[in-house]
Scaffold this motif. Structure first.
Motif, PDB file in Angstrom:
ATOM      1  N   HIS A  20       0.880  -1.167   0.000  1.00 35.46           N
ATOM      2  CA  HIS A  20       0.000   0.000   0.000  1.00 35.46           C
ATOM      3  C   HIS A  20       0.913   1.212   0.000  1.00 35.46           C
ATOM      4  N   TRP A  21       1.229   1.667  -1.193  1.00 33.04           N
ATOM      5  CA  TRP A  21       2.267   2.671  -1.389  1.00 33.04           C
ATOM      6  C   TRP A  21       1.777   4.072  -1.060  1.00 33.04           C
ATOM      7  N   LYS A  22       0.726   4.484  -1.693  1.00 35.63           N
ATOM      8  CA  LYS A  22       0.153   5.814  -1.488  1.00 35.63           C
ATOM      9  C   LYS A  22      -1.352   5.632  -1.347  1.00 35.63           C
ATOM     10  N   TRP A  24      -3.634   6.498  -3.121  1.00 34.98           N
ATOM     11  CA  TRP A  24      -4.222   6.213  -4.437  1.00 34.98           C
ATOM     12  C   TRP A  24      -3.451   5.158  -5.209  1.00 34.98           C
ATOM     13  N   HIS A  56       8.733   6.707 -10.874  1.00 38.98           N
ATOM     14  CA  HIS A  56       7.965   5.743 -10.080  1.00 38.98           C
ATOM     15  C   HIS A  56       8.898   4.754  -9.390  1.00 38.98           C
ATOM     16  N   ASP A  59      10.808   6.586  -6.539  1.00 43.84           N
ATOM     17  CA  ASP A  59       9.915   6.847  -5.403  1.00 43.84           C
ATOM     18  C   ASP A  59       9.591   5.567  -4.642  1.00 43.84           C
ATOM     19  N   PHE A  63      10.521   4.693  -0.764  1.00 44.82           N
ATOM     20  CA  PHE A  63       9.458   4.285   0.153  1.00 44.82           C
ATOM     21  C   PHE A  63       9.808   2.967   0.848  1.00 44.82           C
TER      22      PHE A  63
END
Length: 78
Positions: A20-22, A24, A56, A59, A63
């Protein structure tokens, strides 16, 4: 950091399958996500800094790395 360095990092420290990265963005197959990013980067004709897949990937790497460091520091607390 280059795409190859990130690839080696994830080979040594694979991310969980589902992330569950962001709010959205939920990745249900992180291995497929990473393959897709690398494929798009390899096929991109412009400068690396302008490739959306590179952003992507970078990032996602930051994360996961931060998440791993947070988990490690929690494990060290008695």
């Amino acid at each position: 950091m280059t795409p190859e360095e990130i690839k080696r990092y994830f080979e040594a420290f694979p991310p969980p399958k589902e992330v569950h990265w962001k709010p959205w963005a939920r990745i249900t197959d992180s291995e497929l996500f990473l393959k897709s990013c690398h494929s798009a980067i390899n096929n991109y004709k412009g400068p690396l800094e302008r490739c959306p897949a590179w952003w992507h990937l970078k990032d996602f790497y930051l994360f996961i790395k931060e998440k791993n460091q947070h988990t490690e520091s929690k494990a060290k607390v008695p």
